[in-house]
Design a protein around this motif. Structure first.
Motif, PDB file in Angstrom:
ATOM      1  N   LEU A 142     -10.428  -2.816   4.060  1.00  0.00           N
ATOM      2  CA  LEU A 142     -11.001  -2.525   5.177  1.00  0.00           C
ATOM      3  C   LEU A 142     -12.727  -3.022   5.777  1.00  0.00           C
ATOM      4  CD1 LEU A 142      -9.530   1.475   4.967  1.00  0.00           C
ATOM      5  CD2 LEU A 142      -8.763  -0.521   6.810  1.00  0.00           C
TER       6      LEU A 142
ATOM      7  N   MET B  23       0.500  -0.994  -0.048  1.00  0.00           N
ATOM      8  CA  MET B  23       0.120   0.233  -0.548  1.00  0.00           C
ATOM      9  C   MET B  23       0.902   1.467   0.639  1.00  0.00           C
ATOM     10  SD  MET B  23      -2.936  -0.822  -0.016  1.00  0.00           S
ATOM     11  CE  MET B  23      -4.265   0.978   0.878  1.00  0.00           C
TER      12      MET B  23
ATOM     13  N   LEU C 285      -7.948  -0.617  -0.265  1.00  0.00           N
ATOM     14  CA  LEU C 285      -9.083   0.065   0.165  1.00  0.00           C
ATOM     15  C   LEU C 285      -9.976  -0.906   0.789  1.00  0.00           C
ATOM     16  CD1 LEU C 285      -8.133   3.834   0.743  1.00  0.00           C
ATOM     17  CD2 LEU C 285      -6.944   1.528   1.512  1.00  0.00           C
TER      18      LEU C 285
END
Length: 191
Positions: free
Chosen positions: A93, A76, A90
């Motif tokens: 998440l 990342m 992402l």
């Protein structure tokens, strides 16, 4: 998904979709669409603990700006990967929380870990057959994306398969306990 799939395919190649997290992302979408407790439970068993590790590693790396204590999210912060592609990553998440919510809503299929064992081992065998040092998907060649050299590659694959089976069993036990008898739905034949 309409953006992520073509971008990932162009940047990382189709082989990248054999990562368990990507399988769970696509499988979670399928489970939501079909309202399938079996598929949702399988995807939860497959990745929820590992994805929570990804979330923890990412949040900790944000605190210390780029150093990933668990070594899972180092990519990342890799400037060689386009920022837009890294932002698409992402999805990790919310993924574990969406899968937990989906299983909470649909019910947990107690047979999911057995089905995931078959599917997961099949994916591991396929990734092992197709992997090379630059594409160490699911770490079938070594930990952290590196090729290990301290044991025979088939012995390493056996270790990975055993660890995955243990994680899936632990997840199965945890969610069977958390959801209790009322949360475990007895799936009808078929889906």
């Amino acid at each position: 998904m309409l953006v992520l799939v073509p971008v990932y395919a162009a940047v990382h190649g189709w082989f990248n979709f054999l990562w368990f997290s990507n399988v769970a992302l696509l499988g979670g979408l399928l489970a939501a669409w079909l309202e399938s407790r079996r598929i949702a439970s399988m995807m939860l068993v497959a990745v929820v603990l590992l994805e929570l590790g990804w979330v923890l590693d990412f949040l900790l790396s944000m605190v210390v700006w780029g150093w990933a204590p668990l070594g899972i999210v180092h990519y990342m912060f890799n400037p060689e990967i386009p920022l837009f592609v890294r932002l698409l990553s992402l999805y990790h998440l919310p993924l574990p929380f969406v899968l937990i919510w989906l299983v909470w809503r649909l019910g947990y299929d107690p047979r999911a870990w057995r089905y995931m064992l078959v599917l997961g081992w099949g994916i591991l065998l396929l990734t092992f057959a197709l992997a090379d040092p630059d594409n160490n998907v699911n770490w079938v060649l070594g930990p952290g994306g590196q090729v290990q050299e301290w044991m025979h590659p088939l012995a390493w694959l056996t270790v990975v398969m055993a660890v995955c089976a243990a994680v899936w069993w632990l997840t199965h036990c945890l969610f069977g306990w958390l959801l209790g008898p009322r949360g475990i739905a007895r799936a009808p034949r078929g889906w």
